[in-house]
Design a protein around this motif. Structure first.
Motif, PDB file in Angstrom:
ATOM      1  N   GLY A   1     -13.912 -46.525  42.620  1.00  0.00           N
ATOM      2  CA  GLY A   1     -13.727 -47.887  43.123  1.00  0.00           C
ATOM      3  C   GLY A   1     -15.071 -48.559  43.326  1.00  0.00           C
ATOM      4  N   TRP A   2     -15.038 -49.881  43.469  1.00  0.00           N
ATOM      5  CA  TRP A   2     -16.264 -50.668  43.596  1.00  0.00           C
ATOM      6  C   TRP A   2     -17.101 -50.186  44.766  1.00  0.00           C
ATOM      7  N   ASP A   3     -16.465 -49.949  45.918  1.00  0.00           N
ATOM      8  CA  ASP A   3     -17.208 -49.527  47.097  1.00  0.00           C
ATOM      9  C   ASP A   3     -17.793 -48.128  46.942  1.00  0.00           C
ATOM     10  N   SER A   4     -17.054 -47.229  46.313  1.00  0.00           N
ATOM     11  CA  SER A   4     -17.588 -45.877  46.125  1.00  0.00           C
ATOM     12  C   SER A   4     -18.759 -45.894  45.142  1.00  0.00           C
ATOM     13  N   GLN A   5     -18.718 -46.769  44.137  1.00  0.00           N
ATOM     14  CA  GLN A   5     -19.842 -46.871  43.200  1.00  0.00           C
ATOM     15  C   GLN A   5     -21.053 -47.488  43.879  1.00  0.00           C
ATOM     16  N   GLN A   6     -20.835 -48.416  44.799  1.00  0.00           N
ATOM     17  CA  GLN A   6     -21.969 -48.976  45.535  1.00  0.00           C
ATOM     18  C   GLN A   6     -22.686 -47.881  46.324  1.00  0.00           C
ATOM     19  N   GLN A   7     -21.903 -47.014  46.962  1.00  0.00           N
ATOM     20  CA  GLN A   7     -22.515 -45.913  47.715  1.00  0.00           C
ATOM     21  C   GLN A   7     -23.209 -44.935  46.772  1.00  0.00           C
ATOM     22  N   MET A   8     -22.590 -44.664  45.635  1.00  0.00           N
ATOM     23  CA  MET A   8     -23.201 -43.760  44.668  1.00  0.00           C
ATOM     24  C   MET A   8     -24.541 -44.317  44.195  1.00  0.00           C
ATOM     25  N   LEU A   9     -24.587 -45.620  43.935  1.00  0.00           N
ATOM     26  CA  LEU A   9     -25.836 -46.239  43.502  1.00  0.00           C
ATOM     27  C   LEU A   9     -26.893 -46.144  44.598  1.00  0.00           C
ATOM     28  N   LYS A  10     -26.509 -46.375  45.843  1.00  0.00           N
ATOM     29  CA  LYS A  10     -27.467 -46.240  46.957  1.00  0.00           C
ATOM     30  C   LYS A  10     -28.040 -44.831  47.005  1.00  0.00           C
ATOM     31  N   ASP A  11     -27.178 -43.832  46.811  1.00  0.00           N
ATOM     32  CA  ASP A  11     -27.643 -42.443  46.804  1.00  0.00           C
ATOM     33  C   ASP A  11     -28.606 -42.196  45.648  1.00  0.00           C
ATOM     34  N   ILE A  12     -28.272 -42.706  44.477  1.00  0.00           N
ATOM     35  CA  ILE A  12     -29.143 -42.557  43.306  1.00  0.00           C
ATOM     36  C   ILE A  12     -30.489 -43.221  43.573  1.00  0.00           C
ATOM     37  N   GLN A  13     -30.461 -44.407  44.154  1.00  0.00           N
ATOM     38  CA  GLN A  13     -31.696 -45.125  44.469  1.00  0.00           C
ATOM     39  C   GLN A  13     -32.521 -44.381  45.521  1.00  0.00           C
ATOM     40  N   SER A  14     -31.844 -43.713  46.453  1.00  0.00           N
ATOM     41  CA  SER A  14     -32.547 -43.019  47.542  1.00  0.00           C
ATOM     42  C   SER A  14     -33.415 -41.866  47.042  1.00  0.00           C
ATOM     43  N   VAL A  15     -33.096 -41.341  45.877  1.00  0.00           N
ATOM     44  CA  VAL A  15     -33.897 -40.251  45.297  1.00  0.00           C
ATOM     45  C   VAL A  15     -34.656 -40.722  44.055  1.00  0.00           C
ATOM     46  N   ASN A  16     -34.814 -42.046  43.931  1.00  0.00           N
ATOM     47  CA  ASN A  16     -35.607 -42.666  42.869  1.00  0.00           C
ATOM     48  C   ASN A  16     -35.117 -42.313  41.466  1.00  0.00           C
ATOM     49  N   ALA A  17     -33.794 -42.237  41.285  1.00  0.00           N
ATOM     50  CA  ALA A  17     -33.254 -41.874  39.966  1.00  0.00           C
ATOM     51  C   ALA A  17     -32.630 -43.058  39.229  1.00  0.00           C
ATOM     52  N   GLU A  18     -32.630 -44.234  39.817  1.00  0.00           N
ATOM     53  CA  GLU A  18     -32.090 -45.413  39.133  1.00  0.00           C
ATOM     54  C   GLU A  18     -32.864 -45.693  37.844  1.00  0.00           C
ATOM     55  N   LYS A  19     -34.117 -45.310  37.808  1.00  0.00           N
ATOM     56  CA  LYS A  19     -34.964 -45.540  36.627  1.00  0.00           C
ATOM     57  C   LYS A  19     -34.448 -44.818  35.386  1.00  0.00           C
ATOM     58  N   PHE A  20     -33.549 -43.857  35.564  1.00  0.00           N
ATOM     59  CA  PHE A  20     -32.983 -43.126  34.436  1.00  0.00           C
ATOM     60  C   PHE A  20     -31.729 -43.791  33.879  1.00  0.00           C
ATOM     61  N   MET A  21     -31.308 -44.897  34.492  1.00  0.00           N
ATOM     62  CA  MET A  21     -30.084 -45.602  34.098  1.00  0.00           C
ATOM     63  C   MET A  21     -30.421 -46.936  33.451  1.00  0.00           C
ATOM     64  N   ASP A  22     -29.471 -47.445  32.646  1.00  0.00           N
ATOM     65  CA  ASP A  22     -29.602 -48.778  32.068  1.00  0.00           C
ATOM     66  C   ASP A  22     -28.507 -49.717  32.557  1.00  0.00           C
ATOM     67  N   VAL A  23     -27.344 -49.153  32.878  1.00  0.00           N
ATOM     68  CA  VAL A  23     -26.176 -49.938  33.274  1.00  0.00           C
ATOM     69  C   VAL A  23     -25.469 -49.194  34.406  1.00  0.00           C
ATOM     70  N   VAL A  24     -25.006 -49.949  35.412  1.00  0.00           N
ATOM     71  CA  VAL A  24     -24.182 -49.396  36.477  1.00  0.00           C
ATOM     72  C   VAL A  24     -22.738 -49.750  36.145  1.00  0.00           C
ATOM     73  N   SER A  25     -21.848 -48.769  36.232  1.00  0.00           N
ATOM     74  CA  SER A  25     -20.444 -49.020  35.893  1.00  0.00           C
ATOM     75  C   SER A  25     -19.524 -48.510  36.998  1.00  0.00           C
ATOM     76  N   SER A  26     -18.392 -49.191  37.132  1.00  0.00           N
ATOM     77  CA  SER A  26     -17.437 -48.807  38.158  1.00  0.00           C
ATOM     78  C   SER A  26     -16.021 -49.090  37.706  1.00  0.00           C
ATOM     79  N   HIS A  27     -15.112 -48.266  38.187  1.00  0.00           N
ATOM     80  CA  HIS A  27     -13.686 -48.559  38.046  1.00  0.00           C
ATOM     81  C   HIS A  27     -13.270 -49.418  39.237  1.00  0.00           C
TER      82      HIS A  27
END
Length: 119
Positions: free
Chosen positions: A46-72
């Motif tokens: 869901g949108w809210d769970s993906q937002q939290q997942m993205l925050k977690d990814i950002q917290s460990v500086n791994a967003e740089k490995f992504m090009d697109v964020v996707s959610s159901h």
């Protein structure tokens, strides 16, 4: 691990688990004939769970490995924008609370243009 358990883990992975995978996937792609392939992550349930997942990814500086964020949109419909400069896609939606409609621009809850405006 059973097939049904593996299937459930797909949308229920947390951001730290996704980051661990992204840190391997991106360099592996870049050092192969698949360099330049865009990485889309992570199709949260869901949108809210993906937002939290993205925050977690950002917290460990791994967003740089992504090009697109996707959610159901199964557990939560698109709402607040994601805090990212990456492109954001809603990849699946199930309008489970209304009858099926083939209308794209009817104004009903399953209306494709309505959902596009939400993201």
């Amino acid at each position: 691990m059973s097939a049904s358990t593996r299937k459930k883990l797909g949308m229920l992975t947390n951001g730290i688990q996704a980051a661990d995978f992204l840190e391997v996937l991106r360099p592996t792609l870049d050092s192969s004939e698949f360099a330049g392939v865009k990485v889309t992550c992570c199709d949260g349930i869901g949108w809210d769970s993906q937002q939290q997942m993205l925050k977690d990814i950002q917290s460990v500086n791994a967003e740089k490995f992504m090009d697109v964020v996707s959610s159901h949109g199964y557990s939560a419909a698109p709402g607040d924008p994601f805090n990212t400069t990456l492109s954001v896609l809603q990849t699946e939606w199930a309008n489970i609370f209304s009858p099926w409609s083939t209308g794209w621009d009817t104004g009903a809850d399953g209306d494709g243009l309505l959902w596009a405006s939400r993201i």
